[in-house]
Design an enzyme around this catalytic site. Structure first.
Site, mmCIF file in Angstrom:
data_model
loop_
_atom_site.group_PDB
_atom_site.id
_atom_site.type_symbol
_atom_site.label_atom_id
_atom_site.label_comp_id
_atom_site.label_asym_id
_atom_site.label_seq_id
_atom_site.Cartn_x
_atom_site.Cartn_y
_atom_site.Cartn_z
ATOM 1 N N CYS A 62 0.907 -1.358 0.045
ATOM 2 C CA CYS A 62 -0.026 -0.088 0.155
ATOM 3 C C CYS A 62 0.976 1.147 -0.024
ATOM 4 C CB CYS A 62 -1.078 -0.110 1.285
ATOM 5 S SG CYS A 62 -0.227 -0.019 2.732
ATOM 6 N N ALA A 65 3.036 1.780 3.092
ATOM 7 C CA ALA A 65 4.248 0.871 3.008
ATOM 8 C C ALA A 65 5.458 1.668 1.961
ATOM 9 C CB ALA A 65 4.013 -0.348 2.603
HETATM 10 C C1 HCA Z 1 6.941 -3.047 1.251
HETATM 11 C C2 HCA Z 1 8.147 -3.563 1.336
HETATM 12 C C3 HCA Z 1 8.889 -4.936 0.359
HETATM 13 C C4 HCA Z 1 8.169 -6.028 0.809
HETATM 14 C C5 HCA Z 1 8.782 -7.240 0.606
HETATM 15 C C6 HCA Z 1 7.987 -8.619 0.345
HETATM 16 C C7 HCA Z 1 10.282 -4.974 0.962
HETATM 17 O O1 HCA Z 1 6.591 -3.278 -0.497
HETATM 18 O O2 HCA Z 1 6.393 -3.004 1.928
HETATM 19 O O3 HCA Z 1 6.851 -8.827 0.120
HETATM 20 O O4 HCA Z 1 9.103 -9.639 0.527
HETATM 21 O O5 HCA Z 1 10.888 -5.256 0.093
HETATM 22 O O6 HCA Z 1 10.512 -5.088 2.006
HETATM 23 O O7 HCA Z 1 8.670 -4.650 -0.838
#
Ligand code: HCA
Ligand code: CFM
Length: 539
Positions: A62, A65
């Site tokens: 989102c 994030a």
């Molecule tokens: C995010 C962070 C994320 C999630 C990674 C994942 C990251 O988009 O909120 O789904 O493993 O790199 O930590 O992209």
């Protein structure tokens, strides 16, 4: 089962689409490209940065994030208060592996904390501004930070709390820098909107506040590098060896002081174009600071990027030093590449990650002689896929650059940052960068935007890649189908993978994963459960 590089991808696409309702199929058809290779005018259009159809299991996250976790996450000396229910804050608590290295033992580092207003039903009904004020006061009393920022999550936008006026009031009362981000999760269609909001907020509230970081002949900012698994440490090491001064990184291993001074650098170099090009463009416009695109993923790309920085500065001593560093660093990397290559050559990879890594990491797979059969972004925009033309920057004399505030309109010639097409052909430097994922794809490959879990499973079933790269939500379904899975977000507790040492780590990891026999013992659900196979077949 063996991997299958000769599979008819057009057939796989139509099989996938045939399971969707007509309207969904029409939408997804634009987001799934078969054999999208070709440069220049033949680059096909892709549907991207559009809303995910509700009900489809997406990889996406989102807006909150993207703003709080991604852009502000790696900055250690700011207290980031999440205004919202505790779950939102808990979600973002150390889930992204952005590392940090404080300058000293006593230097502030709030990254290990989780600050939230913990909104309750009562605050949703009567408003949460008082609670936010209290939280800011409490954080100040306990930690005495010089900067506090506030992030709104979904309910705050719905009830209409004015976090910005609370921030302004508390800034006045406490005499420290306090500002807010209206980055409610539902804004936009993915994390991407949050990047933009974060860029605007830092630019407006922090960049240009200070100019006390002095010294260094070749002063740059590194934009779009977030120090996942220590990547920024490796890049810092290399730049330091080259005699290039890093004023700030947006935002791996960063501090507010670095952001505040970033406008005094000579050049911005942009690594993750998706998340931070906004900042490069705002700094170019306001401070006359040019920017160029670089990539430190892959040994060859790293060497090329260093040369590109040296080229920009047009300085013989810098060029010589960069060449020395490359000559020293490359031999052990080449040796590791040559050891890994016979074990990896010809194997197939698939990469579905965020907004730039699905492209950048193809460099490392190319170095191993592996083919990327399918790739795509979670939230990339069309320019990330199709590429955009970036004209090379011309050097701007930092002394003549008004770092207070440049008025581009006043003297356009003096402050023009990019060469025009005529200038390029006149100098014989008729080189225009055309950077994007699609132009780099090979024949008979897939490019898929915002891939769903269902599509992931169908493609694994048809192609059976030798390694699949994505995130934590995808990891275990992929492994259950007998395919090794490498997280390219968090690196699965490994890394760094950037720069020269990072490349060596990556070669070893991929060699280990793609040569392990354990995966051949795993049967995919559709292989071991005939009932499931029948259900799939019946659609
Ligand atoms: C995010 C962070 C994320 C999630 C990674 C994942 C990251 O988009 O909120 O789904 O493993 O790199 O930590 O992209
Ligand atoms: Fe840029 Fe990133 Fe990425 Fe990104 Fe991300 Fe990330 Fe990523 Mo996860 S900023 S677009 S929003 S390179 S957190 S460090 S790994 S999805 S490909």
């Amino acid at each position: 089962t063996e991997s299958n590089r000769d599979v008819d991808l057009a057939k796989v696409k139509s099989e996938i689409l045939s399971k969707y309702p007509t309207k969904v199929a029409r939408k997804r058809a634009k987001q799934i490209l078969v054999s999208p290779s070709g440069k220049g005018s033949t680059i096909p259009e892709i549907g991207a940065n559009v809303r995910t159809v509700p009900g489809i299991l997406t990889q996406r996250g989102c807006c909150y994030a993207g703003c709080k976790g991604v852009i502000l996450g790696p900055t250690r000396d700011v207290v980031n208060i999440v205004h919202g229910p505790v779950g939102c804050s808990f979600y973002a608590w150390l889930t992204r592996r952005n590392q940090t290295r404080p300058a000293s033992k006593d230097a502030p580092n709030y990254m290990t904390y989780c600050f939230t207003t913990d909104m309750q039903d009562e605050n949703i009904v009567f408003g949460g501004e008082k609670k936010l004020k209290q939280a800011i006061q409490e954080a100040y009393d306990i930690f005495h930070p010089h900067t506090i920022s506030v992030f709104s999550t979904c309910p705050v936008g719905l009830i209409g709390d004015d976090i910005h006026s609370v921030c302004r009031e508390m800034k006045e009362t406490l005499g420290i820098n306090i500002f807010g981000f209206s980055c409610e999760g539902y804004k936009g269609v993915s994390q991407s909107a949050g990047h933009h909001i974060a860029n605007n907020g830092i630019f407006k509230n922090v960049v240009g506040l200070d100019d006390t970081i002095r010294g260094g002949e070749f002063r740059i900012n590194l934009l779009g590098e977030y120090n996942i698994g220590g990547d920024a440490f490796e890049i810092e090491r290399i730049l330091d060896d080259c005699g290039i001064s890093l004023i700030s990184t947006f935002s791996g291993n960063s501090t507010m002081e670095q952001f505040a001074n970033s406008h005094t650098a000579d050049l911005n170099v942009v690594m993750c174009h998706r998340s931070i090009t906004y900042m490069a463009e705002m700094m170019e416009k306001k401070y006359g600071m040019p920017w160029i695109k670089i990539n430190f993923i892959g040994a060859r790309a790293t060497a090329q990027s260093l040369r590109k920085i040296a080229q920009y500065f047009e300085d013989d001593s810098l060029t010589a030093r960069v060449e020395e560093v490359i000559a020293r660093e490359l031999p052990p990397v080449t040796e590791a590449m040559e050891t890994a290559r016979p074990l990896c050559e010809g194997k197939l990879a698939m990469l579905f990650v965020g907004g730039s890594r699905a492209h950048h990491y193809q460099e490392l797979f190319n170095e191993l002689g592996m083919k990327t059969m399918a790739a795509g972004y979670e939230f990339g925009h069309r320019d990330d896929y199709e590429g955009r033309q970036v004209l090379p920057s011309i050097k701007v004399d930092a002394d003549s650059r008004n770092i207070e505030e440049l008025s581009v309109e006043q003297d356009p010639d003096k402050y023009r940052m990019r060469k025009t097409e005529e200038e390029l052909s006149a100098t014989g430097q008729a080189y225009r960068e055309y950077d994007g994922l699609i132009p780099d794809m090979k024949p008979n490959t897939f490019v898929i935007d915002d891939i769903s879990q269902y599509e992931t499973e169908k493609i694994i079933e048809a192609v059976k890649p030798d390694v699949f790269c994505a995130g934590i939500k995808e990891k275990y379904i992929i492994q259950k189908s007998g395919v090794p899975m490498k997280q390219l977000h968090s690196y699965d507790y490994g890394g760094p993978y950037a720069g020269f040492k990072g490349a060596v780590n990556f070669y070893r990891e991929i060699t280990r994963m793609t040569n392990s026999k354990v995966w051949s013992y795993v049967k995919a659900p559709w292989e071991k459960d005939p009932e499931l196979t029948a259900t799939y077949a019946a659609g």
